[in-house]
Motif scaffolding. Sequence first.
Motif, PDB file in Angstrom:
ATOM      1  N   PRO A 289      59.527  44.214  56.765  1.00 60.29           N
ATOM      2  CA  PRO A 289      60.305  45.020  56.731  1.00 60.29           C
ATOM      3  C   PRO A 289      61.099  43.483  56.329  1.00 60.29           C
ATOM      4  O   PRO A 289      61.860  43.311  55.264  1.00 60.29           O
ATOM      5  N   ALA A 290      60.554  42.382  56.971  1.00 61.09           N
ATOM      6  CA  ALA A 290      61.307  41.228  56.272  1.00 61.09           C
ATOM      7  C   ALA A 290      60.630  39.957  55.231  1.00 61.09           C
ATOM      8  O   ALA A 290      61.225  39.926  54.204  1.00 61.09           O
ATOM      9  N   VAL A 291      59.176  40.495  55.328  1.00 57.28           N
ATOM     10  CA  VAL A 291      58.298  39.511  53.650  1.00 57.28           C
ATOM     11  C   VAL A 291      58.626  40.914  52.755  1.00 57.28           C
ATOM     12  O   VAL A 291      57.923  41.206  52.015  1.00 57.28           O
ATOM     13  N   ARG A 292      58.804  41.826  52.930  1.00 62.13           N
ATOM     14  CA  ARG A 292      58.749  42.449  51.535  1.00 62.13           C
ATOM     15  C   ARG A 292      59.091  41.832  50.249  1.00 62.13           C
ATOM     16  O   ARG A 292      58.423  42.343  49.042  1.00 62.13           O
ATOM     17  N   PRO A 293      60.260  41.685  50.374  1.00 63.88           N
ATOM     18  CA  PRO A 293      60.539  40.621  49.154  1.00 63.88           C
ATOM     19  C   PRO A 293      59.539  39.985  48.285  1.00 63.88           C
ATOM     20  O   PRO A 293      59.483  39.988  47.102  1.00 63.88           O
ATOM     21  N   GLY A 294      58.711  39.294  49.557  1.00 61.33           N
ATOM     22  CA  GLY A 294      57.851  38.580  48.580  1.00 61.33           C
ATOM     23  C   GLY A 294      56.354  39.017  48.304  1.00 61.33           C
ATOM     24  O   GLY A 294      55.851  39.066  47.377  1.00 61.33           O
ATOM     25  N   MET A 295      56.002  40.063  49.323  1.00 57.08           N
ATOM     26  CA  MET A 295      55.548  41.290  48.808  1.00 57.08           C
ATOM     27  C   MET A 295      55.209  41.797  47.677  1.00 57.08           C
ATOM     28  O   MET A 295      54.512  41.608  46.348  1.00 57.08           O
ATOM     29  N   ALA A 296      56.517  41.894  46.365  1.00 59.45           N
ATOM     30  CA  ALA A 296      56.984  42.880  45.678  1.00 59.45           C
ATOM     31  C   ALA A 296      56.819  41.970  44.199  1.00 59.45           C
ATOM     32  O   ALA A 296      56.285  42.049  43.429  1.00 59.45           O
ATOM     33  N   VAL A 297      57.634  40.912  44.787  1.00 58.71           N
ATOM     34  CA  VAL A 297      56.663  39.410  44.151  1.00 58.71           C
ATOM     35  C   VAL A 297      55.230  39.084  43.460  1.00 58.71           C
ATOM     36  O   VAL A 297      54.689  38.891  42.286  1.00 58.71           O
ATOM     37  N   LEU A 298      54.731  39.517  44.942  1.00 56.16           N
ATOM     38  CA  LEU A 298      53.461  38.520  44.797  1.00 56.16           C
ATOM     39  C   LEU A 298      52.545  39.638  44.125  1.00 56.16           C
ATOM     40  O   LEU A 298      51.728  39.526  43.495  1.00 56.16           O
ATOM     41  N   ALA A 299      52.444  41.285  43.954  1.00 56.56           N
ATOM     42  CA  ALA A 299      52.522  41.753  43.931  1.00 56.56           C
ATOM     43  C   ALA A 299      52.475  42.280  42.573  1.00 56.56           C
ATOM     44  O   ALA A 299      51.579  42.483  41.222  1.00 56.56           O
ATOM     45  N   LEU A 300      54.106  41.925  42.020  1.00 62.01           N
ATOM     46  CA  LEU A 300      54.201  41.563  40.622  1.00 62.01           C
ATOM     47  C   LEU A 300      53.039  40.626  39.136  1.00 62.01           C
ATOM     48  O   LEU A 300      52.385  40.649  38.622  1.00 62.01           O
ATOM     49  N   LEU A 301      53.176  39.620  40.116  1.00 60.78           N
ATOM     50  CA  LEU A 301      52.433  38.564  40.003  1.00 60.78           C
ATOM     51  C   LEU A 301      50.395  38.706  39.553  1.00 60.78           C
ATOM     52  O   LEU A 301      49.470  38.207  38.608  1.00 60.78           O
ATOM     53  N   THR A 302      50.113  39.045  40.488  1.00 58.71           N
ATOM     54  CA  THR A 302      48.521  39.686  40.593  1.00 58.71           C
ATOM     55  C   THR A 302      48.404  40.337  39.632  1.00 58.71           C
ATOM     56  O   THR A 302      47.067  40.581  39.057  1.00 58.71           O
ATOM     57  N   PHE A 303      49.115  41.818  39.505  1.00 61.37           N
ATOM     58  CA  PHE A 303      49.134  42.368  38.544  1.00 61.37           C
ATOM     59  C   PHE A 303      49.382  42.358  36.613  1.00 61.37           C
ATOM     60  O   PHE A 303      48.159  42.676  36.769  1.00 61.37           O
ATOM     61  N   MET A 304      50.094  41.090  37.335  1.00 63.73           N
ATOM     62  CA  MET A 304      49.620  40.965  35.090  1.00 63.73           C
ATOM     63  C   MET A 304      48.993  39.760  35.045  1.00 63.73           C
ATOM     64  O   MET A 304      48.335  39.992  33.895  1.00 63.73           O
ATOM     65  N   GLN A 305      48.261  39.310  36.336  1.00 65.41           N
ATOM     66  CA  GLN A 305      47.056  38.405  36.374  1.00 65.41           C
ATOM     67  C   GLN A 305      45.759  39.491  36.038  1.00 65.41           C
ATOM     68  O   GLN A 305      44.986  38.757  35.294  1.00 65.41           O
ATOM     69  N   ASN A 306      45.380  40.359  36.651  1.00 62.47           N
ATOM     70  CA  ASN A 306      44.822  40.754  36.318  1.00 62.47           C
ATOM     71  C   ASN A 306      44.457  42.035  34.788  1.00 62.47           C
ATOM     72  O   ASN A 306      43.728  42.186  34.652  1.00 62.47           O
ATOM     73  N   TRP A 307      45.920  42.431  35.057  1.00 58.29           N
ATOM     74  CA  TRP A 307      45.802  43.638  33.675  1.00 58.29           C
ATOM     75  C   TRP A 307      45.582  42.458  31.844  1.00 58.29           C
ATOM     76  O   TRP A 307      44.818  42.786  31.130  1.00 58.29           O
ATOM     77  N   ASN A 308      45.824  40.870  32.455  1.00 53.52           N
ATOM     78  CA  ASN A 308      45.551  39.710  30.808  1.00 53.52           C
ATOM     79  C   ASN A 308      44.109  39.334  31.256  1.00 53.52           C
ATOM     80  O   ASN A 308      44.170  38.289  30.336  1.00 53.52           O
TER      81      ASN A 308
END
Length: 293
Positions: free
Chosen positions: A207-226
């Motif tokens: 619950p405390a690190v959920r914002p960091g997880m969201a940012v990491l998920a976004l960056l990872t998805f973009m990196q692998n998509w490209n």
Amino acid sequence: MTAIQSRRRPAAPAAAANRIWDAGPLTKAVLVFALVLSAFPIYYMFVMATRSNDEALDTPPPLLPGGNLGDNVQRLLENESAYFGTGLINSIIISTTVTVSVVLISTLAGFAFAKLRFRGSKILLGSILLTMMVPLQQMGIVPLYEMMVTLGWTGQIQAVILPFLVNGFGVFMMTQYTSQAVPDELVEAARVDGASTMRIYFNVILPAVRPGMAVLALLTFMQNWNEFLWPSIVLNPDNPVVQTSIAALNQAHGTDYVMLFTGTAASVLPLVIVFVVFGRQIVGGLMEGAVKA
């Protein structure tokens, strides 16, 4: 009257402090200009995807959408040299799988490095940081390709998924975020209450690190998509990802500009949707996490 005036005096410094953070006309103008400059290439790409080749070569070029979007998308999906539909589905599967794996493993490792005490933790974390300084993908292409040949995975999407399931940057990011967002006293209190390590992870850390997880998920998805280099080496032309499909489209139809614009717009659309739908939640979560920390 004097008492009333003395009570109202502190409001003036507060109002002045609030005005410090107000954006002036010049700041707003610069932000609007930066927004238009950043969004115009994407807008123009979608405009060209709705036009014909003759209209795309007009001078001056058209700036308003046309009526050929359906025909252009149909031609794109029916193109036998690009396999664009297959590439789009493969990219969704690969990016989603890698994102889930990276976020999960990075969060677990970040919790271990930030809040658990064990021998060799600093050495292990330093080793992970060293992997971020070396371009492992470029240097390890030959042995990695030999590994995929040995496994019999060449031409299959698992060959693109496996090398990216763990990310050194993700581990480092979640280690730093966990150490700042979760106080040691909170973990110790959970220990005193008899919580196990995994229960602390699920009930306290996540619950405390959920914002960091969201940012990491976004960056990872973009990196692998490209991602382009490794899929272009290990996958076959009839089983591509979206980026290699666009490359094949470019080679097969070098003068069909509308086809290229349509394929590029279709490849960018999922990222735009992710930003529009989840952008405010991610920024808001980061601000909330910063205030809590």
